[in-house]
Write an enzyme that holds these catalytic residues in place. Structure first.
Site, mmCIF file in Angstrom:
data_model
loop_
_atom_site.group_PDB
_atom_site.id
_atom_site.type_symbol
_atom_site.label_atom_id
_atom_site.label_comp_id
_atom_site.label_asym_id
_atom_site.label_seq_id
_atom_site.Cartn_x
_atom_site.Cartn_y
_atom_site.Cartn_z
ATOM 1 N N SER A 168 -9.757 1.723 2.632
ATOM 2 C CA SER A 168 -8.906 2.487 1.717
ATOM 3 C C SER A 168 -7.641 1.609 1.112
ATOM 4 O O SER A 168 -7.040 1.952 0.013
ATOM 5 C CB SER A 168 -7.881 3.678 2.395
ATOM 6 O OG SER A 168 -7.356 2.967 3.694
ATOM 7 N N SER A 221 -10.077 -0.444 6.876
ATOM 8 C CA SER A 221 -9.546 -0.426 5.502
ATOM 9 C C SER A 221 -8.854 -1.456 4.893
ATOM 10 O O SER A 221 -8.288 -1.663 3.826
ATOM 11 C CB SER A 221 -8.497 0.885 5.590
ATOM 12 O OG SER A 221 -9.235 2.001 5.216
ATOM 13 N N LYS A 248 0.844 -1.265 0.095
ATOM 14 C CA LYS A 248 -0.027 0.031 -0.102
ATOM 15 C C LYS A 248 0.853 1.363 0.077
ATOM 16 O O LYS A 248 1.767 1.308 0.708
ATOM 17 C CB LYS A 248 -0.904 0.114 1.042
ATOM 18 C CG LYS A 248 -2.080 1.080 1.495
ATOM 19 C CD LYS A 248 -2.687 0.953 2.467
ATOM 20 C CE LYS A 248 -3.760 2.125 2.513
ATOM 21 N NZ LYS A 248 -4.549 1.854 3.884
HETATM 22 N N1 GLN Z 1 -13.322 3.818 5.831
HETATM 23 C C1 GLN Z 1 -12.795 4.430 7.092
HETATM 24 C C2 GLN Z 1 -12.700 5.940 6.982
HETATM 25 O O1 GLN Z 1 -12.790 6.345 5.920
HETATM 26 C C3 GLN Z 1 -11.535 3.681 7.349
HETATM 27 C C4 GLN Z 1 -10.461 4.084 6.623
HETATM 28 C C5 GLN Z 1 -9.128 3.268 7.204
HETATM 29 O O2 GLN Z 1 -9.397 2.328 7.785
HETATM 30 N N2 GLN Z 1 -8.003 3.575 6.879
HETATM 31 O O3 GLN Z 1 -12.019 6.480 7.914
#
Ligand code: GLN
Length: 493
Positions: free
Chosen positions: A157, A181, A77
């Site tokens: 993400s 994410s 990532k």
């Molecule tokens: N979807 C969640 C957010 O928008 C989690 C994002 C994440 O885990 N980095 O914060």
């Protein structure tokens, strides 16, 4: 095809000299070459570096050296700093940033012989559930809706990592999970992903979003593969003050454990309104599979988890507003010259950050400001303590919890974009474990009526990832899930 192998299978093949690490890397570079223009899963492809690392792995294998990941091609990532390789965090703000150091987690993987294929796309600064907020364009989910010709999101993400693994453009990947994410994109792309206990994997060298929640973890096409990766990634790091100084068990061994007598809790609060019947039905099936494996099923309650989402969307933006204050046009990336220092800050931050990141910085700044701190931030922290207390109490009665991972399958690109709250609802099942810091894993369990994957989530006691792997392996065997995203079928045709 070499790209179809599991990590465990590839390790066996490499050790038996059935193929070389160079052939394995080349097969993946070719897959990336043919699929990435469409999927946009990788932001940076490091083919030369991968082939050099593979050649080294071949030499090591030739000398009989047996490294835990010798020659295994992985996707990283693009939130992890990688020495000498552009790191973007999915943002224009980091334009031109080439880290002069390697994150601890990626260094551990390299030390264990892994081969990095490149850096994968993500929502900007890991804020999002769809990959639509990447400054480098969306990622397409390699799975397709059976009835509609629409491009689907891979989740977020860590959507680029999930898409790369599902489309066989890497044997495994590294993601990060702040509120879901790793787990939600794993569910949307039909792969396995685990958010380890907070502190299990070092955050050093990972671009910070919300420091009290961020946690790196592996993503792969099987439970055992995730177990193999986590063993290499986890462990104490003096450079991260919240890193846990505890031994790292052999997680792959745990996948073989007998489940008889394991107590599995089913939290009533996860029967949330609006959850599609198909998700509920799959959950019921998962419960039956674990019962068949000899588990005792126990109804439990986590009364405060219904406040998880609002608490998360105060705590995470608050920490993000503080962490992202460093991007001021002075030290990193984007700088827009202006007449005064303040004007330069303003112009640089306006140009460098996308809409979702700005929204979070505004929310975070607001909830931390004098007059609102007690009403929002302090209160959210209290709710967070209550959520953790619920988990602590429940884990006196049961060993693991089973829930759905996400309230839906993958949705279309562009959906939910005008309504941040409906986007945030994606995280309803994943944020409680994040706020509590406990480990949670998503395993693909079936397809919905549109032919799209759905995942089940297992949540465990702090530092008891082994039980998650054991239960997930049982679900994986029972589900007999076949990884067949349409993009691969198209290639074979
Ligand atoms: N979807 C969640 C957010 O928008 C989690 C994002 C994440 O885990 N980095 O914060």
């Amino acid at each position: 095809m070499l790209t179809e192998l599991s990590i465990a299978g590839a390790l066996r093949g490499l050790r038996a000299r059935q193929f070389s690490a160079t052939e394995l890397a080349q097969a993946h570079i070719d897959a990336v070459g043919s699929l990435n223009a469409r999927l946009n899963a990788y932001l940076t492809v490091t083919a030369d570096q991968a082939l050099r690392a593979a050649a080294k792995a071949d030499q090591a294998l030739g000398r009989g050296e047996d490294k835990p990941l010798g020659g295994i091609p992985l996707a990283i990532k693009d939130l992890f700093c990688t020495d000498g390789v552009r790191t973007t965090a999915g943002s224009r703000m980091l334009d031109g940033f080439v880290p002069p150091y390697e994150s601890t987690v990626t260094q551990r993987l390299l030390d264990d012989g892994a081969v990095f294929l490149g850096k994968t796309n993500l929502d900007e600064f890991a804020m999002g559930s769809s990959n639509m907020s990447s400054a480098f364009g969306p990622v397409e989910n390699p799975w397709q809706h059976a009835g509609k010709a629409v491009k689907l999101v891979p989740g977020g993400s860590s959507g680029g990592s999930a898409a790369a693994v599902a489309a066989q453009m890497a044997l495994g990947a590294v993601g990060t999970d702040t509120g879901g994410s790793i787990r939600q994109p794993a569910s949307f792309c039909g792969i396995v992903g685990i958010k380890p206990t907070y502190g299990r994997c070092s955050r050093w060298g990972v671009v910070a979003f919300a420091s009290s929640l961020d946690q790196p973890g592996p993503m792969a096409r099987s439970v055992e593969d995730c177990a193999i990766l986590l063993r290499s990634m986890a462990g104490f790091d003096a450079k991260d003050s919240t890193s846990a100084d505890r031994p790292v068990p052999d997680y792959a061994q745990a996948c073989k454990r007998d489940l008889r007598g394991l107590r599995v809790g089913i939290p009533a609060e996860y029967h949330a309104p609006g959850v599609p019947p198909e998700v509920e039905a799959l959950w019921a099936e998962g419960i039956a599979w674990l019962r068949d494996a000899g588990c005792e099923i126990v109804d439990v309650s986590l009364p405060h988890s219904r406040y998880g989402l609002p608490a998360y969307y105060i705590v995470a933006p608050a920490e993000c507003s503080s962490n992202l204050a460093r991007y001021d046009g002075v030290r990193f990336g984007t700088r827009v010259p202006a007449d005064s220092l303040d004007a330069m800050y303003e112009a640089s931050r306006s140009a460098g950050f996308g809409a979702e990141v700005k929204r979070r910085i505004l929310i975070g700044t607001y909830v931390l400001s004098a007059g609102y701190y007690d009403a929002y931030y302090a209160r959210a922290q209290k709710v967070r303590s209550l959520i953790l207390r619920d988990f602590t109490e429940v884990f006196q009665k049961v060993d693991v919890l089973l829930t759905p991972t996400a309230p839906s399958a993958a949705f279309a690109q562009g959906e939910k974009m005008n309504d941040p709250v409906s986007m945030y609802l994606n995280d309803i099942f994943t944020v409680p474990a994040s706020l509590a810091g406990v480990p949670a894993l998503s395993v693909p369990a079936g397809l919905d009526s549109n032919g799209l994957p759905l995942g089940l989530q297992l949540i465990g006691r702090p530092f008891d990832e082994e039980t998650l792997f054991a239960a997930a392996a049982a679900l994986e065997r029972a589900a007999e899930f076949v990884q067949a995203p349409s993009v691969r079928a198209g290639m074979a045709a």
